[in-house]
Each structure stands twice: as C-alpha cells, then as structure tokens.
Design a protein around this motif. Structure first.
Motif, mmCIF file in Angstrom:
data_model
loop_
_atom_site.group_PDB
_atom_site.id
_atom_site.type_symbol
_atom_site.label_atom_id
_atom_site.label_comp_id
_atom_site.label_asym_id
_atom_site.label_seq_id
_atom_site.Cartn_x
_atom_site.Cartn_y
_atom_site.Cartn_z
ATOM 1 N N LEU A 28 -16.736 52.174 -23.492
ATOM 2 C CA LEU A 28 -16.747 51.114 -22.485
ATOM 3 C C LEU A 28 -18.076 50.372 -22.512
ATOM 4 C CD1 LEU A 28 -14.877 53.517 -21.269
ATOM 5 C CD2 LEU A 28 -15.128 52.295 -19.150
ATOM 6 N N ASP A 29 -17.991 49.054 -22.598
ATOM 7 C CA ASP A 29 -19.150 48.184 -22.433
ATOM 8 C C ASP A 29 -18.971 47.495 -21.095
ATOM 9 O OD1 ASP A 29 -21.520 46.664 -23.076
ATOM 10 O OD2 ASP A 29 -20.182 44.964 -23.482
ATOM 11 N N VAL A 30 -19.685 47.988 -20.079
ATOM 12 C CA VAL A 30 -19.516 47.508 -18.711
ATOM 13 C C VAL A 30 -20.459 46.328 -18.461
ATOM 14 C CG1 VAL A 30 -19.631 48.133 -16.269
ATOM 15 C CG2 VAL A 30 -18.908 49.839 -17.954
ATOM 16 N N GLY A 31 -19.863 45.186 -18.155
ATOM 17 C CA GLY A 31 -20.650 44.003 -17.836
ATOM 18 C C GLY A 31 -20.379 43.563 -16.409
ATOM 19 N N ASP A 32 -21.013 42.471 -16.008
ATOM 20 C CA ASP A 32 -20.828 41.950 -14.649
ATOM 21 C C ASP A 32 -19.392 41.497 -14.403
ATOM 22 O OD1 ASP A 32 -23.509 42.318 -13.996
ATOM 23 O OD2 ASP A 32 -24.063 40.310 -14.683
ATOM 24 N N LYS A 33 -18.785 40.849 -15.402
ATOM 25 C CA LYS A 33 -17.452 40.274 -15.226
ATOM 26 C C LYS A 33 -16.361 40.972 -16.029
ATOM 27 C CE LYS A 33 -19.305 35.695 -14.349
ATOM 28 N NZ LYS A 33 -19.435 34.336 -14.824
ATOM 29 N N TYR A 34 -16.746 41.595 -17.137
ATOM 30 C CA TYR A 34 -15.756 42.192 -18.027
ATOM 31 C C TYR A 34 -16.172 43.595 -18.454
ATOM 32 C CZ TYR A 34 -14.401 37.302 -18.424
ATOM 33 O OH TYR A 34 -14.026 36.020 -18.135
ATOM 34 N N VAL A 35 -15.164 44.383 -18.852
ATOM 35 C CA VAL A 35 -15.409 45.693 -19.453
ATOM 36 C C VAL A 35 -14.747 45.675 -20.824
ATOM 37 C CG1 VAL A 35 -15.069 48.192 -19.270
ATOM 38 C CG2 VAL A 35 -15.443 46.833 -17.196
ATOM 39 N N GLY A 36 -15.578 45.701 -21.867
ATOM 40 C CA GLY A 36 -15.068 45.754 -23.225
ATOM 41 C C GLY A 36 -14.653 47.175 -23.553
ATOM 42 N N LEU A 37 -13.549 47.312 -24.281
ATOM 43 C CA LEU A 37 -13.017 48.634 -24.608
ATOM 44 C C LEU A 37 -12.860 48.800 -26.111
ATOM 45 C CD1 LEU A 37 -10.116 48.779 -21.982
ATOM 46 C CD2 LEU A 37 -12.445 49.635 -21.723
ATOM 47 N N LYS A 56 -13.733 43.239 -11.257
ATOM 48 C CA LYS A 56 -14.036 42.756 -9.916
ATOM 49 C C LYS A 56 -14.090 43.963 -9.005
ATOM 50 C CE LYS A 56 -11.653 38.309 -10.074
ATOM 51 N NZ LYS A 56 -10.503 37.581 -9.556
ATOM 52 N N LYS A 57 -14.941 43.912 -8.023
ATOM 53 C CA LYS A 57 -15.038 45.008 -7.061
ATOM 54 C C LYS A 57 -13.670 45.257 -6.412
ATOM 55 C CE LYS A 57 -17.695 47.681 -4.374
ATOM 56 N NZ LYS A 57 -18.141 48.949 -4.849
ATOM 57 N N SER A 58 -12.928 44.174 -6.193
ATOM 58 C CA SER A 58 -11.639 44.281 -5.499
ATOM 59 C C SER A 58 -10.529 44.851 -6.377
ATOM 60 C CB SER A 58 -11.222 42.910 -4.966
ATOM 61 O OG SER A 58 -11.079 42.004 -6.043
ATOM 62 N N ASN A 59 -10.746 44.937 -7.700
ATOM 63 C CA ASN A 59 -9.650 45.412 -8.544
ATOM 64 C C ASN A 59 -9.926 46.771 -9.185
ATOM 65 O OD1 ASN A 59 -11.370 44.825 -10.685
ATOM 66 N ND2 ASN A 59 -9.869 43.622 -11.812
ATOM 67 N N ILE A 60 -10.811 47.566 -8.606
ATOM 68 C CA ILE A 60 -11.153 48.857 -9.197
ATOM 69 C C ILE A 60 -9.943 49.791 -9.259
ATOM 70 C CG2 ILE A 60 -12.013 50.005 -7.106
ATOM 71 C CD1 ILE A 60 -13.664 50.208 -10.576
ATOM 72 N N ASP A 61 -9.050 49.723 -8.261
ATOM 73 C CA ASP A 61 -7.833 50.531 -8.302
ATOM 74 C C ASP A 61 -6.920 50.094 -9.456
ATOM 75 O OD1 ASP A 61 -8.096 52.482 -6.316
ATOM 76 O OD2 ASP A 61 -7.533 51.069 -4.741
ATOM 77 N N LEU A 62 -6.812 48.775 -9.646
ATOM 78 C CA LEU A 62 -6.025 48.267 -10.766
ATOM 79 C C LEU A 62 -6.623 48.698 -12.096
ATOM 80 C CD1 LEU A 62 -5.149 44.599 -9.699
ATOM 81 C CD2 LEU A 62 -3.546 46.425 -10.230
ATOM 82 N N MET A 63 -7.945 48.659 -12.194
ATOM 83 C CA MET A 63 -8.608 49.089 -13.424
ATOM 84 C C MET A 63 -8.359 50.572 -13.676
ATOM 85 S SD MET A 63 -12.193 47.034 -13.545
ATOM 86 C CE MET A 63 -12.429 47.277 -15.291
ATOM 87 N N ASP A 103 -17.428 54.074 -8.643
ATOM 88 C CA ASP A 103 -16.258 53.450 -8.026
ATOM 89 C C ASP A 103 -14.963 53.941 -8.681
ATOM 90 O OD1 ASP A 103 -17.876 52.068 -6.269
ATOM 91 O OD2 ASP A 103 -17.751 50.154 -7.342
ATOM 92 N N LEU A 104 -14.983 54.086 -10.013
ATOM 93 C CA LEU A 104 -13.808 54.630 -10.709
ATOM 94 C C LEU A 104 -13.518 56.056 -10.235
ATOM 95 C CD1 LEU A 104 -13.906 53.717 -14.519
ATOM 96 C CD2 LEU A 104 -12.173 53.084 -12.841
ATOM 97 N N CYS A 105 -14.576 56.857 -10.094
ATOM 98 C CA CYS A 105 -14.423 58.249 -9.629
ATOM 99 C C CYS A 105 -13.783 58.285 -8.244
ATOM 100 C CB CYS A 105 -15.776 58.952 -9.568
ATOM 101 S SG CYS A 105 -16.470 59.345 -11.176
ATOM 102 N N LYS A 106 -14.207 57.376 -7.383
ATOM 103 C CA LYS A 106 -13.726 57.363 -5.998
ATOM 104 C C LYS A 106 -12.238 57.023 -5.885
ATOM 105 C CE LYS A 106 -18.223 56.149 -4.111
ATOM 106 N NZ LYS A 106 -19.061 55.040 -3.668
ATOM 107 N N THR A 107 -11.674 56.388 -6.912
ATOM 108 C CA THR A 107 -10.243 56.063 -6.836
ATOM 109 C C THR A 107 -9.391 57.328 -6.889
ATOM 110 O OG1 THR A 107 -9.884 55.840 -9.227
ATOM 111 C CG2 THR A 107 -10.593 53.844 -8.022
#
Length: 177
Positions: A28-37, A56-63, A103-107
């Motif tokens: 994972l390359d975690v950036g401000d707007k995108y996460v490269g995989l 997006k902070k609001s889409n962590i569950d979707l991610m 945030d991913l852990c918290k989901t």
C-alpha cells in the motif's frame, strides 16, 4: 484486530505457519487522496501493480470492504504499508499513514490480518522520474505513479525478506549437519 509486526518477524511468522504457501502480500502506498495497491505473485517474489483506491475519511468502511474483497480474491495474508522513514519519524506524512491504518483497524473488518511498515522514501520520486519522459496526462500519470510506488514498496520488502529467507534456510541446514 489487525496486528502490527516488525518486517522480518512478519515474514518469519508467515514462514513458520506455512501461510506463505497459501497467500500473497498487498503493498500500500498511502497518500492524501489515493491509496496505490500492488500485489505479490503466488511465490511472494515479484510485486505487480493492482489498482488505486480513492481515500476519504468518510469512506474508510468502504475501503475496508474493498480490502476484504481483495483478501478473498488474492488470498492475501498481510499488508506491507509504505511509511516514510527519515530522521523525523514523526513527520506529517508518517502520521497520516498511521492514522489511515488505525482507522482501518477501527472498522473491525480486517480481523486477524497482519501488517508491517516499510520505508517508502523516494519510491514516488523514482516513479515520477521514470514517467516524466512519457508526457502522460496528469490524471493518468498520478494513477500510474500511485500503483508503481506501491510496487516499489512491496518489491523492496519482498527483496529484503527473501534475501533473509535464504540466510534463515542456510542457518537451519547448518544446524542439522
């Protein structure tokens, strides 16, 4: 809960539990707007670009749901998360990567998944330098950059642990003789 492990400890743990024979790694390359995989091949020797997720902070569950699908599709056993390691380990970029993982852990959707951090210093810059002569559209360039930065992170990790695996096996064989 997702579980952090030091880079070499993660690989050794996966080796001992025979998980390496059953699964792949996701970079994972975690950036401000995108996460490269990027994903490893079944032998965990070569990293290949996979995709880019909108962050997006609001889409962590979707991610997290997307990651669940990827875990199932590719039989993923761990994540290798790029994190900038420099003298200022508490840099804003490093902090935002760790917040993303927290945030991913918290989901609660990635129970039992192990992960480690790997130095991503210069991965994006190296890819940027390779892409510059191609004169791509900025959006296309950004997508390719994020995916290939993830490849650089994952390949760096794979090269490191596979070099150490040879040493581990040599040491094991020496003890048996």
């Amino acid at each position: 809960m997702m579980r952090y492990m030091k880079p070499l400890s993660l690989f050794q743990d996966l080796l001992k539990s025979n998980a390496l024979g059953r699964g792949r790694f996701l970079g994972l390359d975690v950036g401000d707007k995108y996460v490269g995989l990027a994903v490893s091949d079944p032998e965990n020797k070569i990293a290949t670009p996979l995709s880019v997720l909108l962050r997006k902070k609001s889409n962590i569950d979707l991610m997290a749901t997307d990651f669940q699908s990827l875990i199932s599709e590719f039989s993923l056993v761990c994540f290798v998360v790029g994190c900038p390691f420099d003298r200022n380990y508490n840099s804003p970029d490093a902090a935002q990567v760790k917040i993303f993982v927290d945030d991913l852990c918290k989901t609660g959707k990635l129970e039992g998944l192990r992960y480690t951090y790997w130095n991503e210093s210069f991965t994006s810059k190296n890819v940027e330098l390779l892409l510059r002569p191609l004169k791509l559209h900025p959006v296309e360039s950004k997508t390719i950059l994020d995916k290939f930065a993830a490849v650089g992170i994952l390949q760096g990790y794979l090269d490191y642990v596979n070099r150490h695996e040879v040493n581990i096996n040599v040491d094991d064989n020496a003890e048996k003789t």
